[in-house]
Design a protein around this motif. Structure first.
Motif, PDB file in Angstrom:
ATOM      1  N   SER A 109       0.835  -1.207   0.000  1.00 29.22           N
ATOM      2  CA  SER A 109       0.000   0.000   0.000  1.00 29.22           C
ATOM      3  C   SER A 109       0.868   1.256   0.000  1.00 29.22           C
ATOM      4  CB  SER A 109      -0.955   0.014   1.191  1.00 29.22           C
ATOM      5  OG  SER A 109      -0.245   0.127   2.410  1.00 29.22           O
ATOM      6  N   ARG A 112       2.237   1.687  -3.432  1.00 33.42           N
ATOM      7  CA  ARG A 112       1.163   2.141  -4.329  1.00 33.42           C
ATOM      8  C   ARG A 112       0.945   3.648  -4.196  1.00 33.42           C
ATOM      9  NH1 ARG A 112      -4.680  -0.623  -3.860  1.00 33.42           N
ATOM     10  NH2 ARG A 112      -4.378   0.109  -1.734  1.00 33.42           N
ATOM     11  N   PHE A 118      -0.382   1.706 -10.472  1.00 34.78           N
ATOM     12  CA  PHE A 118       0.028   0.520  -9.730  1.00 34.78           C
ATOM     13  C   PHE A 118      -0.856  -0.630 -10.173  1.00 34.78           C
ATOM     14  CE2 PHE A 118      -0.206  -2.413  -6.179  1.00 34.78           C
ATOM     15  CZ  PHE A 118       1.056  -2.423  -5.626  1.00 34.78           C
ATOM     16  N   VAL A 132       4.535  -0.615 -11.886  1.00 32.29           N
ATOM     17  CA  VAL A 132       4.288   0.759 -11.440  1.00 32.29           C
ATOM     18  C   VAL A 132       4.767   1.734 -12.497  1.00 32.29           C
ATOM     19  CG1 VAL A 132       4.421   0.164  -8.977  1.00 32.29           C
ATOM     20  CG2 VAL A 132       6.480   0.923 -10.173  1.00 32.29           C
TER      21      VAL A 132
END
Length: 137
Positions: A109, A112, A118, A132
């Motif tokens: 997370s 991201r 992502f 990414v």
């Protein structure tokens, strides 16, 4: 989405030295597309965490880094692939603040949040691919 004539670079991730090499490669690409220093740092931090995850949780794999173009904007795309056990609980793995405790503490997370795009593809027993993108502002 790649620039014409530009070949993505792929590096193996089999040890700590490879994680460092991936980080250096990503920084070079970020500088080439002239990401701001803040965005360079965000991208390098996220990809360092993802490379470490590939090594620790996936048992190793590879990273592919490329300059990408979308219309008039440029960015850097980094993909991390492994053939490890996969992620059994994706909801938990993507939950804010959750970390296995072996990485930088960002978890998926956190990685991201540091990038603009992502994408995570995982299947138990097949492995995981995380891609990414960070765009130049």
């Amino acid at each position: 989405m790649n620039n014409p004539g530009e070949t993505p670079e792929e590096l193996p991730i089999a040890g700590d030295d490879d994680v460092v090499r991936v980080r250096q490669l990503v920084r070079g690409y970020a500088q080439r597309v002239k990401l701001s220093l803040v965005d360079q740092t965000k991208l390098v931090t996220a990809t360092s965490e993802l490379a470490r995850n590939t090594l620790i949780h996936g048992g190793g794999g590879s990273a592919t880094v490329a300059v990408v173009t979308q219309g008039s904007r440029q960015g850097v795309r980094a993909s991390f692939r492994d053939s490890g056990p996969g992620i059994p609980d994706l909801t938990l793995a993507l939950a804010d603040g959750w970390s296995s405790g072996s990485g930088l503490g960002l978890g998926l997370s956190g990685s991201r949040r540091l990038v603009d795009e992502f994408d995570l593809d995982t299947e138990v027993g097949r492995g995981t691919t995380v891609t990414v993108v960070k765009w130049k502002r």
